[in-house]
Motif scaffolding. Structure first.
Motif, short mmCIF file in Angstrom:
data_model
loop_
_atom_site.label_atom_id
_atom_site.label_comp_id
_atom_site.label_asym_id
_atom_site.label_seq_id
_atom_site.Cartn_x
_atom_site.Cartn_y
_atom_site.Cartn_z
N MET A 137 0.84 -1.19 0.00
CA MET A 137 0.00 0.00 0.00
C MET A 137 0.89 1.24 0.00
N ALA A 138 0.60 2.18 -0.88
CA ALA A 138 1.43 3.37 -1.02
C ALA A 138 1.33 4.24 0.23
N ILE A 139 2.44 4.87 0.58
CA ILE A 139 2.46 5.80 1.71
C ILE A 139 1.64 7.04 1.36
N ASP A 140 0.83 7.49 2.28
CA ASP A 140 0.12 8.76 2.12
C ASP A 140 1.11 9.87 2.43
N ARG A 141 1.81 10.32 1.40
CA ARG A 141 2.92 11.24 1.60
C ARG A 141 2.47 12.58 2.19
N LYS A 142 1.36 13.07 1.73
CA LYS A 142 0.89 14.34 2.24
C LYS A 142 0.60 14.25 3.73
N GLU A 143 0.02 13.14 4.14
CA GLU A 143 -0.28 12.95 5.56
C GLU A 143 1.00 12.93 6.39
N VAL A 144 2.04 12.25 5.89
CA VAL A 144 3.31 12.20 6.62
C VAL A 144 3.91 13.59 6.75
N VAL A 145 3.94 14.33 5.65
CA VAL A 145 4.54 15.67 5.66
C VAL A 145 3.74 16.61 6.55
N GLN A 146 2.42 16.56 6.46
CA GLN A 146 1.57 17.46 7.24
C GLN A 146 1.76 17.28 8.74
N ARG A 147 2.16 16.09 9.16
CA ARG A 147 2.34 15.85 10.59
C ARG A 147 3.44 16.73 11.19
N HIS A 148 4.27 17.28 10.32
CA HIS A 148 5.47 17.95 10.83
C HIS A 148 5.61 19.38 10.35
N PHE A 149 4.50 20.02 10.01
CA PHE A 149 4.56 21.44 9.73
C PHE A 149 5.04 22.17 10.99
N PRO A 150 6.11 22.95 10.93
CA PRO A 150 6.48 23.75 12.09
C PRO A 150 5.39 24.77 12.41
N LYS A 151 5.00 24.85 13.68
CA LYS A 151 3.96 25.78 14.12
C LYS A 151 4.47 26.58 15.30
N VAL A 152 4.19 27.88 15.29
CA VAL A 152 4.73 28.81 16.27
C VAL A 152 3.58 29.62 16.86
N THR A 153 3.55 29.75 18.18
CA THR A 153 2.56 30.59 18.85
C THR A 153 3.20 31.66 19.72
N GLU A 154 4.52 31.75 19.65
CA GLU A 154 5.27 32.76 20.39
C GLU A 154 6.63 32.93 19.72
N VAL A 155 7.35 33.95 20.11
CA VAL A 155 8.70 34.15 19.59
C VAL A 155 9.60 33.02 20.11
N VAL A 156 10.27 32.34 19.19
CA VAL A 156 11.25 31.31 19.54
C VAL A 156 12.60 31.82 19.06
N PRO A 157 13.40 32.43 19.91
CA PRO A 157 14.58 33.18 19.47
C PRO A 157 15.59 32.38 18.65
N HIS A 158 15.71 31.07 18.91
CA HIS A 158 16.69 30.26 18.20
C HIS A 158 16.13 29.68 16.90
N SER A 159 14.84 29.83 16.66
CA SER A 159 14.20 28.97 15.67
C SER A 159 13.26 29.71 14.72
N PRO A 160 13.73 30.72 14.00
CA PRO A 160 12.87 31.36 12.99
C PRO A 160 12.65 30.42 11.80
N LEU A 161 11.67 30.75 10.98
CA LEU A 161 11.29 29.89 9.86
C LEU A 161 11.70 30.53 8.54
N SER A 162 12.02 29.68 7.56
CA SER A 162 12.56 30.15 6.28
C SER A 162 11.80 29.57 5.11
N VAL A 163 11.82 30.31 4.00
CA VAL A 163 11.39 29.81 2.70
C VAL A 163 12.56 30.02 1.73
N GLY A 164 12.65 29.17 0.71
CA GLY A 164 13.77 29.29 -0.21
C GLY A 164 13.67 28.30 -1.35
#
Length: 684
Positions: A1-28
């Motif tokens: 059975m094929a892996i539900d790739r979207k489901e695997v990736v979605q489990r690990h979206f970084p989510k932020v609810t406050e300033v995390v000084p060491h851990s800003p997010l990037s696009v590139g």
């Protein structure tokens, strides 16, 4: 059975609810990246311990112009080498200014700071404490950063995207603050010089000495602006396009865009050396990003750990998914990456070629060999300089520098110029790509790269008449860098890598039906044995105190069986060595790639429990932050060789290696590691 790739990736979206000084997010996109704070732009950089960077592979600057100094202007030290002396630019001597100029130049540019300015109801400017109800998600399935927050109860929604094939940001802002003109976007350009700390890392963007650079308006239209940035002999262009608003120059290096109608602002900002193209609309860039990243996740390799019962499995899956994204945006460009990618200037933004393997060797194993091929071409471009370096030291072939900028010129260094373990890397990286693409034209295209690397390696090894073997060093510094070049001889990893690299070069010659140089075969078949004492391998032949005085930094002797097949390595002895490393090494002094490196050794030895233990060992430098980056210490909060080594080790553990291509070979057979795998290739 094929892996539900979207489901695997979605489990690990970084989510932020406050300033995390060491851990800003990037696009590139591999050539360019943008790091944002909680607002989706770079509005509050002082709240972060990581510079909020905008960097590219083409954006470099040399202070006071190019070619102010060359390596010939630096004092060089002569090291005794088998009856002769070879010069190395190790220490400044009497040429301190030239030495440090060459280390610092060229350095990577911070291309600009894109930020919001919020005006509160009382007329004062909002501070970070005024940002409330923060909800930020990095959707790595789409490559889009979604940011939501409120200011004095007014909502602000921001989408931030990097175009997949242009060095361009697309920003969509929705807020009633736009309609009341209490929100504007500012683009500010910093001083191109670098300020560094004791680790040669840029500690912040510089805003002093505005006279050191120029920002010129080249073209201004109703909804478009073209700027040219000039500093010494370097320049680049910036083009902005927006849907509705007015832009004005608010200081010598700052431009402010204020909306004129409505509660939505669309803005595209593109950077480039010249002829900068910008997308027609923000939606075009967003759609291009969505298409690219969905294809990325659907095409490459995938692992699903959801059926595992070991409590560490979700953490390993998170690291695997986020590392794939981070290495795609920071390490998949047309030149080798810096160790921190586009996050900030570690070692002035220069490449460390011994790290290129850890950054990029995983790409072919995860079905994305084309992402490694993009940077292999750079070696061909600097091949003449690598040959010149080898010749200047009395060697044949091409000697690859260690710390280097895009120009291919080595930087002086007390360590870098004496390292050798980067020399076989181009051979191995080319072989990894060939194993995936099997193209005859690829063999021909990279033949010179492989052959000239092998010529140097064969030339560097010295014949020892007394032992009737070829030896490596002195002088050299092993991958474990805390050894002196004058005494280091025959480190195990380098010995095995010399054998392995030459054997691969011989295979390339045979595939191309070309004669195999006899020197390659002689050296490959008559290298010294790896040194050992009391049942364990040593750091090098003259280091009997490996586990009493030198049990810190990289335990690189274990890489001779793990990273490499270790054809000449004794397995029981390596098992004892790995156990001693596991139990006695100073792991606080190790680096992020050491943990996966040891896991690879454990996997080849069949010690699967150890392999997982190494991958997930509790240690400061084996920390993976909320954004997925491998944390090392204050001032080095992102370390991509750790992420790349993790993916390399997990690929081996999942798909095996030459001659042992077993599924899940490296995971414990205790019923707790029911890993599903798709599209992963064995390592060499």
């Amino acid at each position: 059975m094929a892996i539900d790739r979207k489901e695997v990736v979605q489990r690990h979206f970084p989510k932020v609810t406050e300033v995390v000084p060491h851990s800003p997010l990037s696009v590139g996109n591999g050539e360019f990246a943008f790091t944002a704070d909680i607002t989706g732009l770079q509005s509050f950089p002082d709240a972060y311990e990581v510079p909020l960077s905008t960097q590219s592979n083409w954006g470099w600057h040399s202070s006071n112009g190019h070619h102010v100094y060359t390596i010939d202007d630096v004092d060089q030290q002569e090291l005794h080498t088998n009856g002769r002396f070879v010069k190395y630019p190790l220490y400044p001597g009497q040429t301190l200014e030239a030495y440090h100029w060459l280390r610092q130049n060229p350095h990577r540019l911070q291309l600009g700071q894109l930020s919001f300015q919020f005006c509160k109801e009382d007329g004062t400017l909002a501070k970070i404490e005024d940002i409330k109800q923060i909800e930020q998600t990095l959707n790595i399935w789409e490559g889009c950063l979604y940011s939501y927050f409120t200011i004095e109860g007014y909502p602000v929604k921001v989408k931030t995207v990097c175009h997949p094939s242009k060095d361009e940001l697309a920003i969509k802002v929705e807020s009633p603050l736009l309609k009341t003109r209490r929100l504007c976007v500012q683009l500010t350009f910093p001083n191109p010089e670098v300020a560094s700390n004791e680790w040669d890392q840029a500690i912040d963007l510089r805003w002093d000495h505005p006279e050191r650079h120029r920002t010129n308006v080249i073209q201004q239209l109703a909804n478009e602006l073209l700027l040219r940035r000039c500093m010494d002999d370097d320049h680049y262009d910036v083009r902005l396009r927006w849907n509705a608003g007015e832009i004005e120059q608010t200081s010598v290096h700052q431009f402010s865009l204020r909306p004129t109608t409505g509660d939505q602002l669309d803005l595209c900002v593109a950077f480039g050396l010249s002829e900068v193209a910008v997308s027609r609309t923000v939606n075009d860039a967003i759609q291009a990003s969505q298409v690219y990243w969905q294809k990325f996740w659907l095409k490459g390799g995938m692992l699903d750990f959801s059926k595992c019962t070991d409590k560490r499995a979700p953490q390993l899956e998170r690291r695997v998914i986020l590392s794939q994204f981070l290495l795609a945006i920071h390490s998949s460009g047309s030149v080798p990456p810096q160790e921190t990618g586009f996050m900030y200037n570690s070692w002035f933004g220069k490449f460390h070629l011994e790290m290129h393997y850890w950054h990029a060797a995983h790409f072919p194993l995860w079905g994305r060999g084309e992402l490694l091929e993009k940077s292999l071409g750079w070696y061909k471009r600097i091949l003449p300089k690598a040959k010149e370096l080898a010749q200047s030291q009395g060697y044949a072939g091409a000697r690859w520098p260690k710390m280097v900028g895009p120009d291919g010129n080595q930087s002086p260094s007390p360590i870098a110029v004496a390292l050798i373990w980067q020399q076989p890397h181009p051979i191995t990286l080319a072989e990894l790509c060939y194993r995936v693409n099997k193209r005859d034209d690829f063999l021909k295209e990279y033949k010179d790269l492989v052959f000239e690397s092998a010529h140097f390696m064969a030339s560097f090894a010295e014949w020892d008449e007394g032992r009737a073997q070829y030896v490596l060093g002195p002088p050299l510094i092993p991958a474990q860098e805390n050894h002196q070049p004058e005494v280091s001889i025959n480190p195990p990893y380098e010995l095995e890598y010399w054998k392995y690299g030459l054997d691969l070069a011989i295979q390339w010659a045979e595939r191309l039906n070309e004669p195999v140089p006899k020197k390659w075969e002689e050296v490959a078949n008559h290298l010294a044995d790896s040194p050992h004492k009391e049942g364990v391998y040593l750091a090098h032949e003259q280091c009997p105190s490996t586990f009493t005085q030198f049990q810190h930094d990289h335990p690189s002797m274990v890489a001779s069986l793990g990273v490499l097949p270790g054809e000449r390595i004794n397995h029981p002895r390596m098992r004892q060595t790995l156990k001693k490393v596991k139990d006695e090494w100073d792991w606080d002094s190790a680096w992020g790639w050491d943990f996966p490196m040891c896991a690879m050794t454990a996997a080849r030895l069949g010690e699967t429990e150890w392999a997982v233990d190494f991958l997930l060992m509790d240690g400061m430098k084996n920390t993976y932050l909320q954004n997925g980056h491998n944390y090392q210490r204050i001032g080095l909060t992102s370390y991509l060789p750790g992420n790349g080594a993790l993916l390399l080790a997990v690929a081996m553990m999942a798909a095996g290696y030459d001659g042992h291509e077993e599924t899940l070979l490296g995971f414990p057979k205790n019923g707790e590691w029911k890993v599903e795998m798709e599209g992963i290739h064995p390592i060499l």
